[in-house]
Design a protein around this motif. Sequence first.
Motif, PDB file in Angstrom:
ATOM      1  N   THR A 123       0.837  -1.208   0.000  1.00 18.20           N
ATOM      2  CA  THR A 123       0.000   0.000   0.000  1.00 18.20           C
ATOM      3  C   THR A 123       0.867   1.251   0.000  1.00 18.20           C
ATOM      4  O   THR A 123       0.622   2.190  -0.768  1.00 18.20           O
ATOM      5  CB  THR A 123      -0.921   0.005   1.238  1.00 18.20           C
ATOM      6  N   LYS A 124       1.918   1.259   0.831  1.00 21.19           N
ATOM      7  CA  LYS A 124       2.803   2.412   0.911  1.00 21.19           C
ATOM      8  C   LYS A 124       3.530   2.624  -0.408  1.00 21.19           C
ATOM      9  O   LYS A 124       3.682   3.757  -0.875  1.00 21.19           O
ATOM     10  CB  LYS A 124       3.805   2.211   2.047  1.00 21.19           C
ATOM     11  N   HIS A 125       3.973   1.545  -1.040  1.00 18.73           N
ATOM     12  CA  HIS A 125       4.673   1.641  -2.319  1.00 18.73           C
ATOM     13  C   HIS A 125       3.734   2.190  -3.404  1.00 18.73           C
ATOM     14  O   HIS A 125       4.134   3.016  -4.217  1.00 18.73           O
ATOM     15  CB  HIS A 125       5.213   0.268  -2.714  1.00 18.73           C
ATOM     16  N   GLY A 126       2.475   1.736  -3.385  1.00 18.94           N
ATOM     17  CA  GLY A 126       1.490   2.249  -4.333  1.00 18.94           C
ATOM     18  C   GLY A 126       1.233   3.730  -4.146  1.00 18.94           C
ATOM     19  O   GLY A 126       1.087   4.481  -5.111  1.00 18.94           O
ATOM     20  N   GLN A 127       1.166   4.179  -2.895  1.00 20.10           N
ATOM     21  CA  GLN A 127       0.953   5.602  -2.619  1.00 20.10           C
ATOM     22  C   GLN A 127       2.144   6.431  -3.105  1.00 20.10           C
ATOM     23  O   GLN A 127       1.974   7.512  -3.663  1.00 20.10           O
ATOM     24  CB  GLN A 127       0.738   5.821  -1.119  1.00 20.10           C
ATOM     25  N   THR A 128       3.345   5.923  -2.904  1.00 16.02           N
ATOM     26  CA  THR A 128       4.546   6.618  -3.369  1.00 16.02           C
ATOM     27  C   THR A 128       4.521   6.772  -4.879  1.00 16.02           C
ATOM     28  O   THR A 128       4.832   7.832  -5.419  1.00 16.02           O
ATOM     29  CB  THR A 128       5.803   5.840  -2.947  1.00 16.02           C
ATOM     30  N   LYS A 129       4.121   5.726  -5.587  1.00 14.12           N
ATOM     31  CA  LYS A 129       4.070   5.779  -7.046  1.00 14.12           C
ATOM     32  C   LYS A 129       2.965   6.723  -7.522  1.00 14.12           C
ATOM     33  O   LYS A 129       3.118   7.398  -8.545  1.00 14.12           O
ATOM     34  CB  LYS A 129       3.862   4.375  -7.629  1.00 14.12           C
ATOM     35  N   ALA A 130       1.859   6.778  -6.771  1.00 15.20           N
ATOM     36  CA  ALA A 130       0.753   7.658  -7.160  1.00 15.20           C
ATOM     37  C   ALA A 130       1.167   9.133  -7.046  1.00 15.20           C
ATOM     38  O   ALA A 130       0.721   9.975  -7.824  1.00 15.20           O
ATOM     39  CB  ALA A 130      -0.465   7.388  -6.291  1.00 15.20           C
ATOM     40  N   LEU A 131       2.036   9.437  -6.100  1.00 13.03           N
ATOM     41  CA  LEU A 131       2.505  10.816  -5.930  1.00 13.03           C
ATOM     42  C   LEU A 131       3.399  11.258  -7.076  1.00 13.03           C
ATOM     43  O   LEU A 131       3.612  12.450  -7.271  1.00 13.03           O
ATOM     44  CB  LEU A 131       3.263  10.959  -4.604  1.00 13.03           C
ATOM     45  N   ARG A 132       3.960  10.301  -7.818  1.00 19.04           N
ATOM     46  CA  ARG A 132       4.854  10.639  -8.926  1.00 19.04           C
ATOM     47  C   ARG A 132       4.092  11.014 -10.199  1.00 19.04           C
ATOM     48  O   ARG A 132       4.701  11.409 -11.172  1.00 19.04           O
ATOM     49  CB  ARG A 132       5.759   9.439  -9.254  1.00 19.04           C
TER      50      ARG A 132
END
Length: 140
Positions: A123-132
Amino acid sequence: MLTISNSVTIDEWEVELSAIRSQGAGGQNVNKVASAIHLRFDINRSKLPDFYKERLLALKDSRITKEGVLVIKAQSHRTQELNREDALKRLKDLILSATKVNKARRATKPSRNSQRKRMDKKTKHGQTKALRGNIKLELK
């Protein structure tokens, strides 16, 4: 005589060693000196215990022929004596590795905590990618 374990030995008559010319580059000397060793070991004719024979013959090794003869070619050293020792050591190592019984693996399930940690990390990795992603500006 080659000692495999406390109770298992291989006599000299069981191992056939012959000197052959080494392959590869070496200049003028390579055509004159037979420094490589060709080791042949007939598994079926040997005095090894039946357990050792069965395990060796069951190996899927290209060095073991259909007739049950193990062929090892040692040519990594410059002298015939070192290649002879290398071939005998490789024979001993192969016999020992074939007789080693591996511990049976028991299937286990991941713990509930490790599953939760994995999902949190995803979930955290997905959120990081969404911010990009691209930022869309709205003009009024």
